[in-house]
Design a protein around this motif. Structure first.
Motif, PDB file in Angstrom:
ATOM      1  N   ASN A  82       0.824  -1.206   0.000  1.00  0.00           N
ATOM      2  CA  ASN A  82       0.000   0.000   0.000  1.00  0.00           C
ATOM      3  C   ASN A  82       0.860   1.260   0.000  1.00  0.00           C
ATOM      4  O   ASN A  82       2.001   1.252   0.439  1.00  0.00           O
ATOM      5  CB  ASN A  82      -0.907   0.024   1.230  1.00  0.00           C
ATOM      6  CG  ASN A  82      -1.937  -1.062   1.183  1.00  0.00           C
ATOM      7  OD1 ASN A  82      -2.352  -1.499   0.120  1.00  0.00           O
ATOM      8  ND2 ASN A  82      -2.353  -1.523   2.344  1.00  0.00           N
ATOM      9  N   THR A  83       0.270   2.328  -0.478  1.00  0.00           N
ATOM     10  CA  THR A  83       0.914   3.633  -0.394  1.00  0.00           C
ATOM     11  C   THR A  83      -0.036   4.593   0.300  1.00  0.00           C
ATOM     12  O   THR A  83      -1.253   4.477   0.206  1.00  0.00           O
ATOM     13  CB  THR A  83       1.279   4.193  -1.779  1.00  0.00           C
ATOM     14  OG1 THR A  83       0.103   4.284  -2.569  1.00  0.00           O
ATOM     15  CG2 THR A  83       2.302   3.341  -2.470  1.00  0.00           C
ATOM     16  N   LYS A  84       0.549   5.539   1.012  1.00  0.00           N
ATOM     17  CA  LYS A  84      -0.231   6.541   1.723  1.00  0.00           C
ATOM     18  C   LYS A  84      -0.025   7.877   1.016  1.00  0.00           C
ATOM     19  O   LYS A  84       1.104   8.288   0.755  1.00  0.00           O
ATOM     20  CB  LYS A  84       0.224   6.629   3.174  1.00  0.00           C
ATOM     21  CG  LYS A  84      -0.596   7.577   3.989  1.00  0.00           C
ATOM     22  CD  LYS A  84      -0.339   7.567   5.485  1.00  0.00           C
ATOM     23  CE  LYS A  84       1.015   7.243   5.958  1.00  0.00           C
ATOM     24  NZ  LYS A  84       1.204   7.433   7.402  1.00  0.00           N
ATOM     25  N   ILE A  85      -1.114   8.557   0.703  1.00  0.00           N
ATOM     26  CA  ILE A  85      -1.073   9.865   0.067  1.00  0.00           C
ATOM     27  C   ILE A  85      -1.269  10.913   1.146  1.00  0.00           C
ATOM     28  O   ILE A  85      -2.214  10.835   1.938  1.00  0.00           O
ATOM     29  CB  ILE A  85      -2.172  10.004  -1.013  1.00  0.00           C
ATOM     30  CG1 ILE A  85      -2.125   8.849  -2.004  1.00  0.00           C
ATOM     31  CG2 ILE A  85      -2.073  11.349  -1.705  1.00  0.00           C
ATOM     32  CD1 ILE A  85      -0.894   8.777  -2.855  1.00  0.00           C
ATOM     33  N   LEU A  86      -0.395  11.898   1.188  1.00  0.00           N
ATOM     34  CA  LEU A  86      -0.446  12.978   2.171  1.00  0.00           C
ATOM     35  C   LEU A  86      -0.626  14.313   1.461  1.00  0.00           C
ATOM     36  O   LEU A  86       0.102  14.607   0.510  1.00  0.00           O
ATOM     37  CB  LEU A  86       0.837  13.022   2.993  1.00  0.00           C
ATOM     38  CG  LEU A  86       1.183  11.794   3.794  1.00  0.00           C
ATOM     39  CD1 LEU A  86       2.638  11.828   4.201  1.00  0.00           C
ATOM     40  CD2 LEU A  86       0.299  11.722   5.000  1.00  0.00           C
ATOM     41  N   ILE A  87      -1.563  15.113   1.937  1.00  0.00           N
ATOM     42  CA  ILE A  87      -1.740  16.472   1.434  1.00  0.00           C
ATOM     43  C   ILE A  87      -1.418  17.401   2.593  1.00  0.00           C
ATOM     44  O   ILE A  87      -2.040  17.302   3.659  1.00  0.00           O
ATOM     45  CB  ILE A  87      -3.168  16.697   0.908  1.00  0.00           C
ATOM     46  CG1 ILE A  87      -3.365  15.839  -0.332  1.00  0.00           C
ATOM     47  CG2 ILE A  87      -3.396  18.150   0.551  1.00  0.00           C
ATOM     48  CD1 ILE A  87      -4.568  15.049  -0.365  1.00  0.00           C
ATOM     49  N   SER A  88      -0.443  18.261   2.407  1.00  0.00           N
ATOM     50  CA  SER A  88      -0.003  19.125   3.497  1.00  0.00           C
ATOM     51  C   SER A  88       0.172  20.561   3.013  1.00  0.00           C
ATOM     52  O   SER A  88       0.429  20.813   1.842  1.00  0.00           O
ATOM     53  CB  SER A  88       1.306  18.607   4.094  1.00  0.00           C
ATOM     54  OG  SER A  88       2.290  18.523   3.099  1.00  0.00           O
ATOM     55  N   ILE A  89       0.018  21.465   3.973  1.00  0.00           N
ATOM     56  CA  ILE A  89       0.218  22.889   3.724  1.00  0.00           C
ATOM     57  C   ILE A  89       1.140  23.390   4.829  1.00  0.00           C
ATOM     58  O   ILE A  89       0.832  23.253   6.019  1.00  0.00           O
ATOM     59  CB  ILE A  89      -1.115  23.666   3.751  1.00  0.00           C
ATOM     60  CG1 ILE A  89      -2.040  23.134   2.668  1.00  0.00           C
ATOM     61  CG2 ILE A  89      -0.876  25.158   3.583  1.00  0.00           C
ATOM     62  CD1 ILE A  89      -3.441  23.697   2.706  1.00  0.00           C
ATOM     63  N   ASP A  90       2.262  23.971   4.458  1.00  0.00           N
ATOM     64  CA  ASP A  90       3.255  24.462   5.421  1.00  0.00           C
ATOM     65  C   ASP A  90       3.628  23.393   6.448  1.00  0.00           C
ATOM     66  O   ASP A  90       3.646  23.624   7.650  1.00  0.00           O
ATOM     67  CB  ASP A  90       2.741  25.708   6.145  1.00  0.00           C
ATOM     68  CG  ASP A  90       2.623  26.895   5.224  1.00  0.00           C
ATOM     69  OD1 ASP A  90       3.310  26.921   4.192  1.00  0.00           O
ATOM     70  OD2 ASP A  90       1.830  27.812   5.539  1.00  0.00           O
ATOM     71  N   ASN A  91       3.902  22.190   5.975  1.00  0.00           N
ATOM     72  CA  ASN A  91       4.299  21.051   6.805  1.00  0.00           C
ATOM     73  C   ASN A  91       3.238  20.611   7.811  1.00  0.00           C
ATOM     74  O   ASN A  91       3.547  19.946   8.788  1.00  0.00           O
ATOM     75  CB  ASN A  91       5.624  21.331   7.527  1.00  0.00           C
ATOM     76  CG  ASN A  91       6.767  21.447   6.560  1.00  0.00           C
ATOM     77  OD1 ASN A  91       6.784  20.789   5.524  1.00  0.00           O
ATOM     78  ND2 ASN A  91       7.729  22.288   6.885  1.00  0.00           N
ATOM     79  N   VAL A  92       1.989  20.993   7.595  1.00  0.00           N
ATOM     80  CA  VAL A  92       0.867  20.533   8.408  1.00  0.00           C
ATOM     81  C   VAL A  92       0.031  19.608   7.531  1.00  0.00           C
ATOM     82  O   VAL A  92      -0.455  20.010   6.478  1.00  0.00           O
ATOM     83  CB  VAL A  92       0.008  21.720   8.899  1.00  0.00           C
ATOM     84  CG1 VAL A  92      -1.218  21.219   9.645  1.00  0.00           C
ATOM     85  CG2 VAL A  92       0.829  22.653   9.750  1.00  0.00           C
ATOM     86  N   VAL A  93      -0.132  18.365   7.958  1.00  0.00           N
ATOM     87  CA  VAL A  93      -0.898  17.396   7.174  1.00  0.00           C
ATOM     88  C   VAL A  93      -2.380  17.755   7.278  1.00  0.00           C
ATOM     89  O   VAL A  93      -2.950  17.787   8.362  1.00  0.00           O
ATOM     90  CB  VAL A  93      -0.649  15.956   7.662  1.00  0.00           C
ATOM     91  CG1 VAL A  93      -1.525  14.978   6.903  1.00  0.00           C
ATOM     92  CG2 VAL A  93       0.810  15.594   7.500  1.00  0.00           C
TER      93      VAL A  93
END
Length: 67
Positions: free
Chosen positions: A15-26
């Motif tokens: 599996n892979t995990k997709i992360l969406i972050s803004i200014d190093n905040v997930v």
């Protein structure tokens, strides 16, 4: 005004995990599945979560914080 980062990490097994972050905040994360319908729904949810996060940041910048 903010940079949105989409990254992919290896997770359990294949599996892979997709992360969406803004200014190093997930802001949003999920485990990717090969099901197209699932990916479309999760993509819409992630866009909504990102917009809500950005709107909250905008609201917070309008308030004056006094310490």
């Amino acid at each position: 005004k903010k940079i949105v980062t989409v990254s992919e990490e290896l997770s359990f097994a294949r599996n892979t995990k997709i992360l969406i972050s803004i200014d190093n905040v997930v802001v949003y994360e999920f485990l990717a599945k090969p099901d197209e319908e699932f990916l479309v729904l999760v993509a819409k949810d992630s866009v909504n979560a990102t917009l809500v996060y950005l709107k909250n940041l905008e609201k917070q910048s309008k308030y004056i914080t006094q310490y």
